[in-house]
Scaffold this motif. Structure first.
Motif, PDB file in Angstrom:
ATOM      1  N   ASP A  71      24.846 -10.901  17.757  1.00 50.33           N
ATOM      2  CA  ASP A  71      23.595 -11.963  17.475  1.00 50.33           C
ATOM      3  C   ASP A  71      24.592 -13.290  16.979  1.00 50.33           C
ATOM      4  N   THR A  72      24.075 -14.420  17.580  1.00 50.52           N
ATOM      5  CA  THR A  72      24.501 -15.703  16.843  1.00 50.52           C
ATOM      6  C   THR A  72      23.166 -15.967  15.914  1.00 50.52           C
ATOM      7  N   ILE A  73      23.546 -16.246  14.441  1.00 47.89           N
ATOM      8  CA  ILE A  73      22.892 -16.703  13.707  1.00 47.89           C
ATOM      9  C   ILE A  73      22.653 -17.810  13.517  1.00 47.89           C
ATOM     10  N   TYR A  74      23.559 -18.653  13.798  1.00 50.74           N
ATOM     11  CA  TYR A  74      23.382 -20.264  13.696  1.00 50.74           C
ATOM     12  C   TYR A  74      24.672 -20.780  14.518  1.00 50.74           C
ATOM     13  N   SER A  75      24.268 -21.823  15.187  1.00 52.32           N
ATOM     14  CA  SER A  75      25.203 -22.848  15.977  1.00 52.32           C
ATOM     15  C   SER A  75      24.579 -24.204  15.655  1.00 52.32           C
ATOM     16  N   GLY A  76      25.652 -24.910  15.389  1.00 56.06           N
ATOM     17  CA  GLY A  76      25.470 -26.424  15.089  1.00 56.06           C
ATOM     18  C   GLY A  76      26.320 -26.930  14.432  1.00 56.06           C
ATOM     19  N   THR A  77      26.132 -28.233  13.504  1.00 63.62           N
ATOM     20  CA  THR A  77      26.971 -28.900  12.798  1.00 63.62           C
ATOM     21  C   THR A  77      26.918 -27.984  11.451  1.00 63.62           C
ATOM     22  N   LEU A  78      27.708 -28.618  10.588  1.00 64.51           N
ATOM     23  CA  LEU A  78      27.900 -27.775   9.633  1.00 64.51           C
ATOM     24  C   LEU A  78      26.892 -28.275   8.581  1.00 64.51           C
ATOM     25  N   ASP A  79      25.745 -27.366   8.064  1.00 68.28           N
ATOM     26  CA  ASP A  79      24.593 -27.641   7.130  1.00 68.28           C
ATOM     27  C   ASP A  79      24.592 -26.454   6.462  1.00 68.28           C
ATOM     28  N   LYS A  80      25.288 -26.769   5.181  1.00 73.63           N
ATOM     29  CA  LYS A  80      25.529 -25.648   4.071  1.00 73.63           C
ATOM     30  C   LYS A  80      24.046 -24.897   3.877  1.00 73.63           C
ATOM     31  N   PRO A  81      23.026 -25.599   3.622  1.00 79.25           N
ATOM     32  CA  PRO A  81      21.791 -24.921   3.082  1.00 79.25           C
ATOM     33  C   PRO A  81      21.145 -24.027   4.244  1.00 79.25           C
ATOM     34  N   THR A  82      21.364 -24.654   5.318  1.00 78.74           N
ATOM     35  CA  THR A  82      20.826 -23.687   6.591  1.00 78.74           C
ATOM     36  C   THR A  82      21.533 -22.553   6.701  1.00 78.74           C
ATOM     37  N   ILE A  83      22.926 -22.684   6.845  1.00 71.60           N
ATOM     38  CA  ILE A  83      23.668 -21.702   6.918  1.00 71.60           C
ATOM     39  C   ILE A  83      23.744 -20.754   5.743  1.00 71.60           C
ATOM     40  N   ILE A  84      23.525 -20.990   4.543  1.00 69.59           N
ATOM     41  CA  ILE A  84      23.039 -20.010   3.562  1.00 69.59           C
ATOM     42  C   ILE A  84      21.739 -19.308   3.835  1.00 69.59           C
ATOM     43  N   ASN A  85      20.782 -19.986   4.042  1.00 71.16           N
ATOM     44  CA  ASN A  85      19.594 -19.232   4.248  1.00 71.16           C
ATOM     45  C   ASN A  85      19.723 -18.515   5.448  1.00 71.16           C
ATOM     46  N   LYS A  86      20.582 -18.749   6.600  1.00 67.47           N
ATOM     47  CA  LYS A  86      20.566 -17.744   7.594  1.00 67.47           C
ATOM     48  C   LYS A  86      21.322 -16.545   7.262  1.00 67.47           C
ATOM     49  N   ILE A  87      22.308 -16.585   6.368  1.00 72.58           N
ATOM     50  CA  ILE A  87      22.999 -15.583   6.180  1.00 72.58           C
ATOM     51  C   ILE A  87      22.118 -14.610   4.993  1.00 72.58           C
ATOM     52  N   ASN A  88      21.485 -15.167   4.107  1.00 69.97           N
ATOM     53  CA  ASN A  88      20.744 -14.445   3.183  1.00 69.97           C
ATOM     54  C   ASN A  88      19.606 -13.573   4.033  1.00 69.97           C
ATOM     55  N   ALA A  89      19.413 -14.189   5.059  1.00 69.18           N
ATOM     56  CA  ALA A  89      18.023 -13.755   5.939  1.00 69.18           C
ATOM     57  C   ALA A  89      18.621 -12.408   6.869  1.00 69.18           C
ATOM     58  N   ILE A  90      19.789 -12.182   6.794  1.00 68.77           N
ATOM     59  CA  ILE A  90      20.367 -11.026   7.643  1.00 68.77           C
ATOM     60  C   ILE A  90      20.023  -9.678   6.849  1.00 68.77           C
ATOM     61  N   GLU A  91      19.423  -8.915   7.659  1.00 62.82           N
ATOM     62  CA  GLU A  91      18.900  -7.569   7.069  1.00 62.82           C
ATOM     63  C   GLU A  91      20.199  -6.567   7.012  1.00 62.82           C
ATOM     64  N   ILE A  92      20.238  -5.628   6.073  1.00 64.61           N
ATOM     65  CA  ILE A  92      21.266  -4.812   6.152  1.00 64.61           C
ATOM     66  C   ILE A  92      21.197  -3.863   7.103  1.00 64.61           C
ATOM     67  N   PRO A  93      22.235  -3.613   7.893  1.00 64.81           N
ATOM     68  CA  PRO A  93      21.914  -2.623   8.959  1.00 64.81           C
ATOM     69  C   PRO A  93      21.878  -1.376   8.832  1.00 64.81           C
ATOM     70  N   LYS A  94      21.157  -0.655   9.394  1.00 71.29           N
ATOM     71  CA  LYS A  94      21.098   0.959   9.090  1.00 71.29           C
ATOM     72  C   LYS A  94      21.260   1.578  10.619  1.00 71.29           C
ATOM     73  N   ASN A  95      22.025   2.751  10.361  1.00 70.04           N
ATOM     74  CA  ASN A  95      22.474   3.540  11.746  1.00 70.04           C
ATOM     75  C   ASN A  95      23.038   2.701  12.776  1.00 70.04           C
ATOM     76  N   THR A  96      24.109   1.833  12.344  1.00 69.81           N
ATOM     77  CA  THR A  96      24.732   1.088  13.120  1.00 69.81           C
ATOM     78  C   THR A  96      25.629   1.747  14.347  1.00 69.81           C
ATOM     79  N   GLY A  97      26.198   3.023  13.789  1.00 67.12           N
ATOM     80  CA  GLY A  97      26.863   4.000  14.759  1.00 67.12           C
ATOM     81  C   GLY A  97      28.394   3.480  14.792  1.00 67.12           C
ATOM     82  N   GLY A  98      29.100   2.645  13.842  1.00 67.05           N
ATOM     83  CA  GLY A  98      30.296   2.697  13.635  1.00 67.05           C
ATOM     84  C   GLY A  98      30.713   1.229  13.476  1.00 67.05           C
TER      85      GLY A  98
END
Length: 178
Positions: A5-32
């Motif tokens: 999944d693309t979580i961010y695409s665009g110009t370098l915007d540090k606060p937005t990128i940090i917010n996107k990364i922090n919003a990623i849920e911890i994966p469960k049962n990913t299968g490898g």
């Protein structure tokens, strides 16, 4: 085939990128961990951007579950596509074999490698551990920017402009002080 999944695409915007990364849920049962497929996909996507400053940051324990060889695949893909791409690897408690493979890939692509082995890091300790990757990535980008500096354009004046230049150069300038 990895689910990417693309979580961010665009110009370098540090606060937005940090917010996107922090919003990623911890994966469960990913299968490898299909490291090879993820690296190949990333390289193929980066190849679509001509003249880009390409970098991959791979965070991995180094345990490939699909039987691939991410080092070999990455090196072959980069060579075949003819694109430069620095690969920076953050190892997560990698064993000796995984560490050697990750170090070799990072080195061969102009990236760097660090292996995080502690179970818990406070923020300053983690920043210190990741500092070599940060500085090497920033330095590589700065070198790329410097290398791409456009050559100066020399403009030759037209005969009329040349005559005006000579007239200005031959003029007398009087300065009046009040």
């Amino acid at each position: 085939e990895p689910l990417i999944d693309t979580i961010y695409s665009g110009t370098l915007d540090k606060p937005t990128i940090i917010n996107k990364i922090n919003a990623i849920e911890i994966p469960k049962n990913t299968g490898g961990t299909p490291i090879t497929a993820a690296v190949k996909y990333s390289i193929d996507e980066l190849a679509k951007s001509p003249n880009a400053d390409r970098k991959i940051i791979l965070v991995t324990d180094g345990q490939e579950t699909d039987g691939g060889d991410y080092k070999k695949t990455a090196e072959e893909a980069l060579k075949q596509l003819g694109i430069p791409c620095n690969i920076y690897i953050v190892g997560i408690s990698q064993d000796k074999e995984a560490e050697e493979k990750s170090k070799a890939l990072a080195t061969s692509t102009g990236g760097t490698y660090t292996n995080l082995t502690a179970k818990v890091y406070d923020k300053p300790a983690l920043q210190t551990a990741l500092r070599p990757i940060y500085f090497k990535a920033v330095n590589a980008s700065l070198q790329n920017i410097t290398a791409e500096k456009p050559k100066p354009v020399v403009v030759q004046p037209t005969p009329t402009q040349q005559q005006n230049i000579q007239t200005v150069n031959n003029s007398t300038v009087n300065e009046t002080k009040l």
